[in-house]
Design a protein around this motif. Sequence first.
Motif, PDB file in Angstrom:
ATOM      1  N   GLU A   1       0.829  -1.211   0.000  1.00  0.00           N
ATOM      2  CA  GLU A   1       0.000   0.000   0.000  1.00  0.00           C
ATOM      3  C   GLU A   1       0.860   1.258   0.000  1.00  0.00           C
ATOM      4  O   GLU A   1       0.560   2.232  -0.705  1.00  0.00           O
ATOM      5  CB  GLU A   1      -0.906  -0.021   1.235  1.00  0.00           C
ATOM      6  N   THR A   2       1.942   1.248   0.759  1.00  0.00           N
ATOM      7  CA  THR A   2       2.838   2.400   0.795  1.00  0.00           C
ATOM      8  C   THR A   2       3.480   2.644  -0.567  1.00  0.00           C
ATOM      9  O   THR A   2       3.540   3.790  -1.047  1.00  0.00           O
ATOM     10  CB  THR A   2       3.927   2.189   1.860  1.00  0.00           C
ATOM     11  N   ALA A   3       3.962   1.580  -1.204  1.00  0.00           N
ATOM     12  CA  ALA A   3       4.593   1.721  -2.513  1.00  0.00           C
ATOM     13  C   ALA A   3       3.587   2.164  -3.573  1.00  0.00           C
ATOM     14  O   ALA A   3       3.911   2.987  -4.443  1.00  0.00           O
ATOM     15  CB  ALA A   3       5.242   0.401  -2.924  1.00  0.00           C
ATOM     16  N   THR A   4       2.359   1.648  -3.517  1.00  0.00           N
ATOM     17  CA  THR A   4       1.340   2.022  -4.501  1.00  0.00           C
ATOM     18  C   THR A   4       0.898   3.460  -4.320  1.00  0.00           C
ATOM     19  O   THR A   4       0.725   4.196  -5.301  1.00  0.00           O
ATOM     20  CB  THR A   4       0.127   1.073  -4.378  1.00  0.00           C
ATOM     21  N   THR A   5       0.721   3.882  -3.070  1.00  0.00           N
ATOM     22  CA  THR A   5       0.332   5.273  -2.806  1.00  0.00           C
ATOM     23  C   THR A   5       1.389   6.247  -3.302  1.00  0.00           C
ATOM     24  O   THR A   5       1.074   7.335  -3.808  1.00  0.00           O
ATOM     25  CB  THR A   5       0.095   5.469  -1.300  1.00  0.00           C
ATOM     26  N   ARG A   6       2.662   5.857  -3.199  1.00  0.00           N
ATOM     27  CA  ARG A   6       3.754   6.731  -3.618  1.00  0.00           C
ATOM     28  C   ARG A   6       3.731   6.990  -5.120  1.00  0.00           C
ATOM     29  O   ARG A   6       4.060   8.087  -5.569  1.00  0.00           O
ATOM     30  CB  ARG A   6       5.094   6.123  -3.207  1.00  0.00           C
ATOM     31  N   ILE A   7       3.346   6.004  -5.912  1.00  0.00           N
ATOM     32  CA  ILE A   7       3.395   6.174  -7.374  1.00  0.00           C
ATOM     33  C   ILE A   7       2.032   6.488  -7.980  1.00  0.00           C
ATOM     34  O   ILE A   7       1.940   6.726  -9.189  1.00  0.00           O
ATOM     35  CB  ILE A   7       3.952   4.902  -8.039  1.00  0.00           C
TER      36      ILE A   7
ATOM     37  N   ILE B   1      -3.094  -0.849 -13.346  1.00  0.00           N
ATOM     38  CA  ILE B   1      -2.510  -1.619 -12.248  1.00  0.00           C
ATOM     39  C   ILE B   1      -1.591  -2.703 -12.779  1.00  0.00           C
ATOM     40  O   ILE B   1      -0.486  -2.921 -12.265  1.00  0.00           O
ATOM     41  CB  ILE B   1      -3.625  -2.225 -11.378  1.00  0.00           C
ATOM     42  N   LEU B   2      -2.029  -3.372 -13.849  1.00  0.00           N
ATOM     43  CA  LEU B   2      -1.265  -4.501 -14.379  1.00  0.00           C
ATOM     44  C   LEU B   2       0.032  -4.054 -15.039  1.00  0.00           C
ATOM     45  O   LEU B   2       1.085  -4.694 -14.853  1.00  0.00           O
ATOM     46  CB  LEU B   2      -2.130  -5.282 -15.372  1.00  0.00           C
ATOM     47  N   HIS B   3      -0.008  -2.966 -15.807  1.00  0.00           N
ATOM     48  CA  HIS B   3       1.148  -2.581 -16.614  1.00  0.00           C
ATOM     49  C   HIS B   3       1.961  -1.420 -16.030  1.00  0.00           C
ATOM     50  O   HIS B   3       3.118  -1.220 -16.430  1.00  0.00           O
ATOM     51  CB  HIS B   3       0.693  -2.198 -18.032  1.00  0.00           C
TER      52      HIS B   3
END
Length: 296
Positions: A178-184, A204-206
């Motif tokens: 979640e932290t990594a996804t929120t960052r990008i 999300i996939l690519h």
Amino acid sequence: MSKPIAPPVPPVRPVRARRPSNRVVSRLKRDKGTMTAMGISALIVMLAIAAPYVTDGQPYSGNALERLKPIGTHGHLLGTDELGRDMWTRLVYGARLSLISGAAPVLIALAIGGSLGVIAGYAGGRVNALIMRTMDIFYAFPAVLLAIAACAVLGPGLLSTIAALSIVFTPSIVRITETATTRIRGMDYIEAARCSGATDFRIILHQVLPNVQAPVLVYASSLAGLSIILAAGLSFLGLGMSPPNPEWGQMLNSLRQSIYVQPWVAALPGLMIFVTSVCFNVISDGLRVAMDVQDG
């Protein structure tokens, strides 16, 4: 006076950029410690797979007249246990259960926790709050106590151990993802993909998964060694694998009464747990350096 003719210039061949995966492999090959740990881990895995061919194939049968034989006894390379069973055979067969107990919970937690973490980080808002607050409930309990409680409810056995450790590892993987996804999530290339008409699933996939996989995979690899230790601890307490299964933690529990008679034989299961967990930790550190994943 004629000008000298310059030699023909050879055409410049374009240099192909090295793929990130190739750079990671190249860095790992230069890390002698990581390569040694990989070699030892591969050897343990191959022995576990080829157990019927490198042992007598009888981890459950023993001879009471040959109980607690020392290391180096003829016919018993690593001695025998308290029931006269060959220690080499039981250690090799025990590698199967211990490796499964180490790998399966991490893979399950990676699949479930990684999916929930990406959804929470990408969706944000109430979805993020619901998922992360649910994970915080599990964080309220220490990992060891949570694993013991789960095994106590589910009962002893391999499947119960895998389920209990999966419950323990999932919240931390959710938080990392979640932290990594929120960052990008707010990066320009994500916005460009949205403007191009790409669906959320395609983004999300690519776009998301390739950019969050490095820290998540490195963290998951560090859990493998911990999973082996926790699984052995549960079996040692009688909550994991039960006798006569040749699991390292259970073997350590059954041999603890014989530590003053044959200390080296009694220490062999603990030595296998130590070596295997250290190898996985070294491999995790090597992956972190090779992938340039920063701590914290």
